[in-house]
Design a protein around this motif. Structure first.
Motif, mmCIF file in Angstrom:
data_model
loop_
_atom_site.group_PDB
_atom_site.id
_atom_site.type_symbol
_atom_site.label_atom_id
_atom_site.label_comp_id
_atom_site.label_asym_id
_atom_site.label_seq_id
_atom_site.Cartn_x
_atom_site.Cartn_y
_atom_site.Cartn_z
ATOM 1 N N LEU A 80 0.808 -1.227 0.000
ATOM 2 C CA LEU A 80 0.000 0.000 0.000
ATOM 3 C C LEU A 80 0.844 1.282 0.000
ATOM 4 N N PRO A 81 1.965 1.319 0.721
ATOM 5 C CA PRO A 81 2.763 2.566 0.716
ATOM 6 C C PRO A 81 3.248 2.964 -0.685
ATOM 7 N N VAL A 82 3.371 1.987 -1.593
ATOM 8 C CA VAL A 82 3.811 2.329 -2.957
ATOM 9 C C VAL A 82 2.850 3.340 -3.569
ATOM 10 N N TYR A 83 1.552 3.105 -3.393
ATOM 11 C CA TYR A 83 0.562 4.040 -3.937
ATOM 12 C C TYR A 83 0.692 5.407 -3.265
ATOM 13 N N ASP A 84 0.762 5.363 -1.940
ATOM 14 C CA ASP A 84 0.739 6.617 -1.176
ATOM 15 C C ASP A 84 1.942 7.506 -1.495
ATOM 16 N N GLU A 85 3.094 6.850 -1.728
ATOM 17 C CA GLU A 85 4.306 7.640 -1.977
ATOM 18 C C GLU A 85 4.272 8.360 -3.325
ATOM 19 N N LEU A 86 3.336 7.986 -4.179
ATOM 20 C CA LEU A 86 3.278 8.598 -5.513
ATOM 21 C C LEU A 86 2.311 9.786 -5.583
ATOM 22 N N THR A 87 1.626 10.047 -4.488
ATOM 23 C CA THR A 87 0.559 11.054 -4.538
ATOM 24 C C THR A 87 1.062 12.417 -5.003
ATOM 25 N N ASN A 88 2.208 12.840 -4.502
ATOM 26 C CA ASN A 88 2.661 14.184 -4.859
ATOM 27 C C ASN A 88 3.350 14.260 -6.224
ATOM 28 N N SER A 89 3.594 13.118 -6.871
ATOM 29 C CA SER A 89 4.177 13.172 -8.223
ATOM 30 C C SER A 89 3.152 12.777 -9.285
ATOM 31 N N SER A 90 1.911 12.670 -8.877
ATOM 32 C CA SER A 90 0.864 12.283 -9.824
ATOM 33 C C SER A 90 0.119 13.508 -10.347
ATOM 34 N N SER A 91 -0.385 13.386 -11.540
ATOM 35 C CA SER A 91 -1.134 14.494 -12.154
ATOM 36 C C SER A 91 -2.479 13.983 -12.642
ATOM 37 N N PRO A 92 -3.478 14.844 -12.603
ATOM 38 C CA PRO A 92 -4.775 14.429 -13.150
ATOM 39 C C PRO A 92 -4.680 14.349 -14.670
ATOM 40 N N GLN A 93 -5.525 13.512 -15.260
ATOM 41 C CA GLN A 93 -5.385 13.285 -16.701
ATOM 42 C C GLN A 93 -6.149 14.320 -17.512
ATOM 43 N N ILE A 94 -5.804 15.553 -17.261
ATOM 44 C CA ILE A 94 -6.378 16.656 -18.036
ATOM 45 C C ILE A 94 -5.223 17.404 -18.696
ATOM 46 N N VAL A 95 -5.562 18.254 -19.638
ATOM 47 C CA VAL A 95 -4.546 19.121 -20.222
ATOM 48 C C VAL A 95 -4.552 20.391 -19.372
ATOM 49 N N VAL A 96 -3.523 20.527 -18.559
ATOM 50 C CA VAL A 96 -3.506 21.616 -17.580
ATOM 51 C C VAL A 96 -3.618 22.969 -18.294
ATOM 52 N N GLY A 97 -4.542 23.780 -17.806
ATOM 53 C CA GLY A 97 -4.788 25.082 -18.435
ATOM 54 C C GLY A 97 -5.868 25.013 -19.498
ATOM 55 N N PHE A 98 -6.209 23.790 -19.895
ATOM 56 C CA PHE A 98 -7.234 23.612 -20.926
ATOM 57 C C PHE A 98 -8.238 22.544 -20.471
ATOM 58 N N GLY A 99 -8.522 22.559 -19.169
ATOM 59 C CA GLY A 99 -9.389 21.525 -18.604
ATOM 60 C C GLY A 99 -10.694 21.324 -19.357
ATOM 61 N N PRO A 100 -11.463 22.391 -19.589
ATOM 62 C CA PRO A 100 -12.756 22.193 -20.264
ATOM 63 C C PRO A 100 -12.616 21.681 -21.700
ATOM 64 N N GLN A 101 -11.442 21.912 -22.317
ATOM 65 C CA GLN A 101 -11.258 21.431 -23.705
ATOM 66 C C GLN A 101 -10.578 20.054 -23.751
ATOM 67 N N THR A 102 -10.343 19.469 -22.580
ATOM 68 C CA THR A 102 -9.609 18.203 -22.556
ATOM 69 C C THR A 102 -10.276 17.126 -23.411
ATOM 70 N N ALA A 103 -11.607 17.055 -23.370
ATOM 71 C CA ALA A 103 -12.292 15.996 -24.137
ATOM 72 C C ALA A 103 -12.015 16.146 -25.630
ATOM 73 N N ASP A 104 -12.029 17.378 -26.116
ATOM 74 C CA ASP A 104 -11.773 17.596 -27.554
ATOM 75 C C ASP A 104 -10.321 17.285 -27.902
ATOM 76 N N ILE A 105 -9.411 17.745 -27.041
ATOM 77 C CA ILE A 105 -7.980 17.500 -27.295
ATOM 78 C C ILE A 105 -7.698 16.001 -27.222
ATOM 79 N N ARG A 106 -8.330 15.351 -26.259
ATOM 80 C CA ARG A 106 -8.156 13.904 -26.104
ATOM 81 C C ARG A 106 -8.561 13.163 -27.376
ATOM 82 N N LYS A 107 -9.684 13.534 -27.927
ATOM 83 C CA LYS A 107 -10.164 12.860 -29.142
ATOM 84 C C LYS A 107 -9.145 13.017 -30.271
ATOM 85 N N ILE A 108 -8.616 14.231 -30.419
ATOM 86 C CA ILE A 108 -7.651 14.492 -31.493
ATOM 87 C C ILE A 108 -6.385 13.676 -31.273
#
Lengths: 307, 421
Positions: free
Chosen positions: B362-390
């Motif tokens: 379990l600690p393996v998961y916890d130790e990664l929390t601060n180096s993980s990123s959400p799967q969005i295009v930062v700064g373009f969150g609302p357009q992520t779905a369109d960018i993702r499709k492309i």
């Protein structure tokens, strides 16, 4: 005499006997069409001229023909139109053609005909979603029975399987669609075939006509209006078919199975652009209207020829 | 196009901290029912929508947590609303766009940014004191849209490498080893690795390639400009393609299929998030597997970050806030953490000995929390779905040999720039 006059007078005053009676009967249907079809259609027309986001649908901005300009300028949309045309034409030709062949076979006399007639309706009775999911499993790249069978006989379907092969995905969807549609065509045409006068068929056969000739001069003129109606229905249904394509490929791979309704859904719910989605929807409406009007013109011309 | 910026929690609403702090301390003692403004909360029954309520493993545990809250006071009653994951975002966002929707929502990041950008969420700047609550900075920085806080992390599932310990006794620690192990494990109907690579799983492909892009030092944007064709992105996705071309994955298999294969000892490795732990154990309790950090050059990976938010249309915002405050209490964070299994929560919690004995990694998961990123295009969150499709369309085109990966990302950059303006 007085009694008769009184009865006649009552009949004239009766609401069921007035000239408004037909309109009263039509009113519920007219109201239904107005509320559930005319108003949404008008709203769609309006939306197509606006920039409207799904998340703020009440805040629309009027942008004139911008949505249409952008949609038609997009190479993706041109691909969508091409795919839609191929899909619709292939569905109509495939379903009507195979349905007609099956109807002709079922119209013949052979042991177990009743069972065969019952069995042939099964694909039509199957829910569209179930059909799509079963087809997807049968076409699965690893375990699909169709994929394995094709590989076993040396057919190269690509490593990623049929539904992810840009050359094979649309044919696979078409075959699934036709498999589901042809029973409806077959059943309707079978009933039309049974209205073909047997004495005419027998007379033609006695005159030495072969089966093809009998079909051409006797059977076809009788069933032609039914075939025309079915072709029209198939066209409209194919234009708006969504669930089967969405569940099998979501319009992929590389947009090769993206039809108008898939594009519309994607614009509305993935991109959240209701205005652009409405413009695509209007293109579909116009295409459907052209098909209906064209069909009516062809039917009238055929009726004139017959007369 | 609006500019969306994310910032660290400590930068948010400092001037309001005193008021918020007082409020929170009042709300965080014994499940108090005081409102965020310090007044009494009106009795209310409110709805909390989360796709996880319908998860066979997690759902009942989360229900227990809600029941515990409902039992802790008699003013607010939470009613869970389970909306299936595949349609969750569309269903809830459409409801909210129409002026309705649940009072509380557990969103995934793309929907969170879209909803916040559209003004559908209640701002929480003056209601949350990140420092006092001890919110983990890594994930918490993404709770801001247009410099305003709109949510608090409910759970975070970091991506790790799952590996079958019967097939792979020692996990690879570099990409070259990863490739070698994948090749060596692939024999007959057993594959060394599995990932999504089909258009029908567009969202899944995006999640998978995210690890390759960020794991090789790339990024989809610098926060202000798109950087889809960044050389590091090309390098990461060429690595992804090299695995595809090496025939070490079951090509064409969807996630449902290859996850069953993993549970049946037919797949050696898979990159997946913490939520997969419970699901895998549920499928095959006897499977011998473990997890390790993803062995790519840079320790950066994706995460499923799920904020809890208040619907701006809600008529019971105070009641909704009361539940959030209750969840953020240390004791309840621990309960939530235990319910979630391998996922993390908003604050740093300590795993119990019992949990660690059951799942030593379990600690393996916890130790990664601060180096993980959400799967969005930062700064373009609302357009992520369109960018993702492309991006996904172009990447799959490259996988199928229609262009090189570099060309694919150049094309994606051009197309996406047209969308974002």
């Amino acid at each position: 005499m007085t009694t008769l006059n009184a009865r006649a007078s009552r009949r004239r005053r009766s609401p069921l006997g007035s000239r408004w009676t037909p309109y009263v009967f039509l009113l519920p249907a007219a109201a239904y069409i107005f509320v559930f079809q005319a108003i949404p259609l008008l709203q769609e027309v309006y939306l197509s001229f606006t920039r409207t986001n799904l998340l703020n649908p009440t805040r629309s901005e009027w942008i004139g023909f911008d949505n249409y300009t952008r949609v038609f300028a997009s190479s993706d949309f041109q691909q969508t139109l091409g795919t839609t045309a191929v899909y619709v034409i292939a569905c109509v030709v495939g379903a009507v053609g195979s349905g007609l062949v099956v109807a002709l076979l079922l119209n013949g006399s052979f042991p177990g005909r009743g069972i065969a007639r019952a069995l042939v309706t099964v694909p039509w009775a199957a829910p569209g979603i179930a059909t799509a999911l079963i087809a997807t499993w049968m076409l699965n790249a690893q375990y699909g029975i169709i994929t394995r069978a094709l590989r076993a006989i040396g057919v190269d379907v690509g490593e990623s399987g049929i539904l992810d092969n840009p050359d094979l995905a649309l044919p696979a969807i078409l075959l699934t669609t036709i498999w589901q549609l042809f029973p409806f065509v077959a059943v309707v045409l079978l009933s039309a075939l049974q209205s073909v006068p047997t004495e005419l068929v027998e007379a033609a056969e006695m005159d030495g006509a072969n089966r093809l000739w009998v079909f051409r001069v006797v059977t076809w003129p009788v069933i032609r209006p039914t075939v025309g109606l079915i072709a029209l229905l198939m066209t409209i249904w194919s234009l708006r078919r969504f669930e089967l394509i969405w569940l099998m490929t979501r319009g992929g791979p590389l947009g090769t199975t993206r039809t108008l309704v898939i594009d519309l859904y994607s614009q509305a719910f993935d991109s959240k652009q209701l205005g652009a989605a409405a413009a695509i929807g209007m293109v579909g409406v116009v295409i459907a209207m052209i098909v209906v009007v064209g069909s009516r013109l062809v039917t009238r011309a055929a009726e004139k020829d017959t007369a | 196009m609006a500019t969306h910026t994310f910032r660290r929690s400590r930068l948010g609403g400092i001037a309001l901290l005193a008021v918020a702090g007082l409020t929170l301390s009042a709300c965080s003692t014994g499940g108090s029912s005081d409102s965020a403004e310090g007044g009494e909360i009106e009795p209310a029954t409110i709805t909390f929508a989360a796709s996880t309520f319908g998860d066979p493993g997690l759902g009942p545990r989360l229900q227990e947590l809600v029941d515990e809250y409902n039992a802790s006071q008699d003013i607010v009653t939470i009613e869970p609303a389970a909306v299936p994951f595949p349609t969750f975002g569309q269903t809830v966002l459409t409801q909210m766009g129409g002026g309705e929707g649940p009072d509380l929502v557990r969103f995934d990041m793309p929907e969170f940014t879209s909803a916040a950008d559209a003004g559908l969420l209640e701002p929480l700047d003056d209601k949350i004191d990140a420092d006092e609550l001890g919110l983990q900075e890594g994930p918490d920085q993404y709770m801001f849209v247009n410099d305003e806080r709109y949510g608090v992390i409910f759970d975070t599932s970091n991506y790790v490498m799952y590996y079958n310990t019967d097939l792979i006794p020692e996990p690879p620690t570099t990409f070259d080893e990863f490739m070698d192990v994948a090749k060596a494990t692939t024999q007959g109907d057993v594959y060394g690795l599995a990932f999504r690579q089909t258009q029908a799983e567009e969202n899944g492909v995006w999640q998978d390639i995210f690890n390759y892009v960020y794991g090789f030092g790339g990024e989809w944007s610098d926060g202000e400009e798109l950087t889809l064709n960044n050389p590091k992105n090309v390098e990461g996705l060429e690595a992804y393609q090299s695995l595809y071309d090496a025939n070490v994955i079951p090509k064409g298999a969807d996630a449902a299929t290859f996850r069953k294969m993993f549970a049946q000892n037919k797949v050696g490795m898979e990159l997946n998030n913490g939520g997969y732990l419970v699901a895998t154990r549920g499928t095959n309790p006897d499977l011998n597997f473990s997890v390790a950090p993803i062995p790519f050059p840079v320790r950066a990976q994706g995460a499923i970050m799920a904020p809890i938010v208040i619907n701006a249309n809600s008529e019971h915002k105070d009641a909704a806030m009361d539940f959030i405050n209750w969840v953020l209490e240390a004791e309840n964070q621990t309960s939530l953490q235990e319910a979630l299994g391998a996922s993390s929560v908003a604050t740093k919690t300590t795993r119990s000995d019992e949990q660690l004995a059951e799942t030593p990694f379990l600690p393996v998961y916890d130790e990664l929390t601060n180096s993980s990123s959400p799967q969005i295009v930062v700064g373009f969150g609302p357009q992520t779905a369109d960018i993702r499709k492309i991006v996904v369309t172009q990447v799959i085109s490259a996988l199928q040999g229609q262009q090189t990966m570099e060309e694919a990302l150049d094309n994606a950059q051009d197309e996406a720039e047209q969308i974002v303006g």
